[in-house]
Design a protein around this motif. Structure first.
Motif, PDB file in Angstrom:
ATOM      1  N   LYS A 101       0.891  -1.170  -0.164  1.00 43.73           N
ATOM      2  CA  LYS A 101      -0.055   0.016   0.055  1.00 43.73           C
ATOM      3  C   LYS A 101       0.973   1.195   0.108  1.00 43.73           C
ATOM      4  O   LYS A 101       1.782   1.402   0.902  1.00 43.73           O
ATOM      5  CB  LYS A 101      -1.023   0.046   1.182  1.00 43.73           C
ATOM      6  CG  LYS A 101      -1.995  -1.170   1.335  1.00 43.73           C
ATOM      7  CD  LYS A 101      -2.847  -1.074   2.467  1.00 43.73           C
ATOM      8  CE  LYS A 101      -3.832  -2.191   2.295  1.00 43.73           C
ATOM      9  NZ  LYS A 101      -4.926  -2.077   3.557  1.00 43.73           N
ATOM     10  N   THR A 102       0.685   2.088  -1.010  1.00 45.88           N
ATOM     11  CA  THR A 102       1.524   3.167  -1.076  1.00 45.88           C
ATOM     12  C   THR A 102       0.720   4.353  -1.023  1.00 45.88           C
ATOM     13  O   THR A 102      -0.429   4.607  -1.942  1.00 45.88           O
ATOM     14  CB  THR A 102       2.424   3.259  -2.395  1.00 45.88           C
ATOM     15  OG1 THR A 102       3.027   1.964  -2.554  1.00 45.88           O
ATOM     16  CG2 THR A 102       3.100   4.569  -2.544  1.00 45.88           C
ATOM     17  N   SER A 103       0.782   5.324  -0.076  1.00 46.20           N
ATOM     18  CA  SER A 103       0.172   6.881  -0.298  1.00 46.20           C
ATOM     19  C   SER A 103       1.018   7.888  -0.540  1.00 46.20           C
ATOM     20  O   SER A 103       2.091   7.746   0.315  1.00 46.20           O
ATOM     21  CB  SER A 103      -0.612   6.722   0.890  1.00 46.20           C
ATOM     22  OG  SER A 103      -0.034   6.829   2.097  1.00 46.20           O
ATOM     23  N   GLY A 104       0.731   8.622  -1.558  1.00 46.51           N
ATOM     24  CA  GLY A 104       1.675   9.847  -1.995  1.00 46.51           C
ATOM     25  C   GLY A 104       1.003  11.194  -1.911  1.00 46.51           C
ATOM     26  O   GLY A 104      -0.240  11.187  -2.325  1.00 46.51           O
ATOM     27  N   GLU A 105       1.818  11.985  -1.631  1.00 43.19           N
ATOM     28  CA  GLU A 105       1.107  13.636  -1.533  1.00 43.19           C
ATOM     29  C   GLU A 105       2.464  14.302  -2.293  1.00 43.19           C
ATOM     30  O   GLU A 105       3.541  14.383  -1.892  1.00 43.19           O
ATOM     31  CB  GLU A 105       1.057  14.173  -0.253  1.00 43.19           C
ATOM     32  CG  GLU A 105       0.376  15.725  -0.247  1.00 43.19           C
ATOM     33  CD  GLU A 105       0.014  16.219   0.901  1.00 43.19           C
ATOM     34  OE1 GLU A 105      -0.688  17.361   0.895  1.00 43.19           O
ATOM     35  OE2 GLU A 105       0.454  15.604   1.830  1.00 43.19           O
ATOM     36  N   LEU A 106       1.783  15.174  -3.267  1.00 42.26           N
ATOM     37  CA  LEU A 106       2.733  15.824  -4.131  1.00 42.26           C
ATOM     38  C   LEU A 106       2.542  17.255  -3.894  1.00 42.26           C
ATOM     39  O   LEU A 106       1.503  17.871  -3.954  1.00 42.26           O
ATOM     40  CB  LEU A 106       2.798  15.851  -5.678  1.00 42.26           C
ATOM     41  CG  LEU A 106       3.244  14.416  -6.399  1.00 42.26           C
ATOM     42  CD1 LEU A 106       2.311  13.300  -6.025  1.00 42.26           C
ATOM     43  CD2 LEU A 106       3.215  14.501  -7.825  1.00 42.26           C
ATOM     44  N   LEU A 107       3.807  17.881  -3.377  1.00 40.71           N
ATOM     45  CA  LEU A 107       3.650  19.300  -3.005  1.00 40.71           C
ATOM     46  C   LEU A 107       4.356  20.120  -4.309  1.00 40.71           C
ATOM     47  O   LEU A 107       5.486  20.194  -4.459  1.00 40.71           O
ATOM     48  CB  LEU A 107       4.300  19.799  -1.974  1.00 40.71           C
ATOM     49  CG  LEU A 107       3.768  18.946  -0.579  1.00 40.71           C
ATOM     50  CD1 LEU A 107       4.549  19.425   0.519  1.00 40.71           C
ATOM     51  CD2 LEU A 107       2.352  19.205  -0.348  1.00 40.71           C
ATOM     52  N   PRO A 108       3.624  20.757  -5.194  1.00 40.19           N
ATOM     53  CA  PRO A 108       4.116  21.181  -6.434  1.00 40.19           C
ATOM     54  C   PRO A 108       4.707  22.903  -6.090  1.00 40.19           C
ATOM     55  O   PRO A 108       4.133  23.284  -5.344  1.00 40.19           O
ATOM     56  CB  PRO A 108       2.965  21.379  -7.356  1.00 40.19           C
ATOM     57  CG  PRO A 108       1.840  21.447  -6.541  1.00 40.19           C
ATOM     58  CD  PRO A 108       1.953  20.818  -5.253  1.00 40.19           C
ATOM     59  N   GLU A 109       5.639  23.177  -6.815  1.00 32.83           N
ATOM     60  CA  GLU A 109       6.177  24.495  -6.911  1.00 32.83           C
ATOM     61  C   GLU A 109       6.653  24.725  -8.415  1.00 32.83           C
ATOM     62  O   GLU A 109       7.292  24.000  -8.940  1.00 32.83           O
ATOM     63  CB  GLU A 109       7.192  24.417  -5.865  1.00 32.83           C
ATOM     64  CG  GLU A 109       8.042  25.716  -5.913  1.00 32.83           C
ATOM     65  CD  GLU A 109       9.184  25.733  -4.814  1.00 32.83           C
ATOM     66  OE1 GLU A 109       9.996  26.485  -4.677  1.00 32.83           O
ATOM     67  OE2 GLU A 109       9.367  24.616  -3.903  1.00 32.83           O
ATOM     68  N   LYS A 110       6.427  26.008  -8.799  1.00 30.38           N
ATOM     69  CA  LYS A 110       6.883  26.530  -9.908  1.00 30.38           C
ATOM     70  C   LYS A 110       8.246  27.209  -9.765  1.00 30.38           C
ATOM     71  O   LYS A 110       8.594  27.941  -8.720  1.00 30.38           O
ATOM     72  CB  LYS A 110       5.964  27.518 -10.722  1.00 30.38           C
ATOM     73  CG  LYS A 110       4.642  26.817 -11.178  1.00 30.38           C
ATOM     74  CD  LYS A 110       3.794  27.694 -11.569  1.00 30.38           C
ATOM     75  CE  LYS A 110       2.453  27.079 -12.139  1.00 30.38           C
ATOM     76  NZ  LYS A 110       1.477  28.295 -13.047  1.00 30.38           N
ATOM     77  N   ARG A 111       9.308  26.969 -10.629  1.00 27.60           N
ATOM     78  CA  ARG A 111      10.451  27.628 -10.527  1.00 27.60           C
ATOM     79  C   ARG A 111      10.876  28.227 -11.731  1.00 27.60           C
ATOM     80  O   ARG A 111      10.448  27.705 -13.014  1.00 27.60           O
ATOM     81  CB  ARG A 111      11.483  26.447 -10.057  1.00 27.60           C
ATOM     82  CG  ARG A 111      11.888  26.144  -8.934  1.00 27.60           C
ATOM     83  CD  ARG A 111      12.041  26.865  -8.082  1.00 27.60           C
ATOM     84  NE  ARG A 111      12.108  26.586  -6.448  1.00 27.60           N
ATOM     85  CZ  ARG A 111      13.182  26.158  -5.894  1.00 27.60           C
ATOM     86  NH1 ARG A 111      14.094  25.956  -6.439  1.00 27.60           N
ATOM     87  NH2 ARG A 111      12.937  25.534  -4.765  1.00 27.60           N
TER      88      ARG A 111
END
Length: 445
Positions: A108-118
């Motif tokens: 079981k894999t749970s992931g959260e992506l915290l995006p950022e523009k560069r």
């Protein structure tokens, strides 16, 4: 006699001038001019390709500093073994070494992506910090399924491996917790049968003759895409992010997904029957990289792609303007020099250079409005200065506005761009054919 000769020569010269000034010759000259003027449009397309290449180069530099596309796979239990085999000449035995690989029973894999523009200069990319939580279990390894005769397994040297495509992106000091025991993580993979890069965790004193429950937290930087390999006999993956424009990639689409203006959530469920490899094997017999799933954080179609698409319509703009100008010549009996045709064509081509350069700073839509308005005003002013007729200038202005609106509509469409473009060209051709019926192509002498 001399007078008659001079008269004949004058008549011949006049006939030649009338022929050169005829609308048939004028149309041939204008058509040839239109074809020649397509050459600058190819130069403009090369310019756009150059800017696209520079943009990609800057993106790759930023990705190299932050972290590339990430693919996470595992954990996998690996057990070294030795098999004694007869020598080729039948005298004596030799030891053949290998690695047996065992995949998890559940994952079981749970992931959260915290995006950022560069940004670097005028170029913009999207990167992320990914936070993954992996939990699951291994069934008691059953070496008999490998069908190796006389194999001696070194259970004390067993180890776990986790594949990570770009090690530079790891931001925490992860630990693999197995049956409550904290196992230290070492960089690199002990073998490259499954993964080219990643981390290794020695099993140590773990009792491998029982089921193993594990968990791990992983924080890593990446760019554009985060994927995982569903290596469990039953794999469940859940991802979420505040990014509102995801693209789900890989061999499996999510069973459930919800995309809103505030972000997305997605869930996958994959079983071993959906993959093309078993739960255990020896060596590098199978490739797990074909069974991936993940999400890509999209930046909407950038202005370079739309500028390239718009430049391909240059022939349409030049041809229609030249046709209208010929109609104007015939109706108003005002001569327009081929050089003046060329200036109008160059103004039309400048539109694409303006669109590309301005779009780098203010975005495509606003750049399109500014460029189209500037070129339309320039051509309208030039037509008024040549023809001295406000009504004719109005028709030319209406033509420019209609063409730019038509092109903008096509550029905004994806699935129906070809259909709308084809219908639009058919309608334009019908209008031109209808207008040509009002022209007296031959003088009535």
């Amino acid at each position: 006699m001399q007078s008659t000769f001079n008269n004949l020569k004058a008549m011949e010269t006049k006939q030649i001038q009338n022929f050169l000034n005829s609308y048939s010759v004028k149309m041939i000259v204008v058509m040839g001019l239109a074809i020649v003027l397509l050459i600058p449009s190819f130069f403009i397309q090369d310019l756009i390709r150059e800017r696209i290449g520079l943009s990609e180069q800057v993106k790759q530099e930023l990705y190299a500093q932050w972290g590339g596309k990430q693919v996470v796979a595992g954990p996998v239990l690996n057990v070294p073994f030795v098999v004694q085999e007869s020598n080729e000449n039948g005298q004596g035995v030799i030891d053949r070494k290998g690695i047996a690989h065992f995949l998890p029973e559940t994952l079981k894999t749970s992931g959260e992506l915290l995006p950022e523009k560069r940004k670097r200069g005028i170029y913009e990319v999207v990167v992320y910090e990914g936070r993954l939580s992996m939990k699951g279990s291994f069934a008691q390894p059953d070496a008999s399924q490998l069908e190796l005769q006389n194999a001696q397994y070194n259970w004390d040297a067993a180890y776990f491996t986790i594949g990570i495509s770009d090690m530079r992106g790891i931001k925490n000091l992860p630990e693999l917790i197995v049956n409550g025991q904290h196992c230290a993580v070492e960089p690199g993979v002990a073998d490259t049968d499954l993964f080219q890069s990643g981390i290794t965790i020695k099993a140590g004193k773990l009792d491998l003759k029982q089921s193993l429950n594990f968990e791990m937290e992983l924080v890593l930087n990446g760019s554009e895409d985060l994927s995982v390999e569903p290596l469990g006999k039953t794999s469940e993956v859940a991802m979420k992010s505040a990014w509102s424009q995801p693209s789900f990639t890989g061999a499996f689409l999510p069973e459930n997904r919800n995309v809103t203006a505030s972000g997305f959530t997605a869930d996958w469920r994959v079983t071993h029957l959906n993959r093309n490899f078993p739960q255990q094997w020896v060596g590098n017999k199978f490739n797990t990289h074909e069974a991936t799933l993940g999400v890509e954080l999209l930046i909407p179609v950038d202005h370079y792609q739309k500028s390239m698409r718009s430049a391909k319509y240059a022939i349409l703009f030049i041809a229609l303007n030249f046709i209208i100008f010929i109609f104007i010549e015939i109706k108003s009996r005002t001569r327009i020099h081929p050089f003046q045709y060329s200036l109008v064509a160059f103004a039309l081509l400048i539109f694409y250079a303006l669109l590309t350069s301005i779009g780098e700073h203010i975005g495509f839509n606003l750049a399109y409005l500014v460029s189209a308005l500037a070129v339309t005003v320039l051509i309208s002013w030039y037509v008024l200065s040549i023809l001295k007729d406000v009504k004719l200038m109005g028709w030319v202005t209406l033509l420019q506005v209609g063409l730019y609106l038509f092109l903008f509509t096509i550029l905004q469409l994806q699935d129906y761009a070809l259909l709308v473009g084809s219908i639009g060209l058919f309608v334009i051709l019908a209008i031109v054919m209808r207008a040509s019926q009002q022209i007296k192509w031959y003088s009535e002498n």
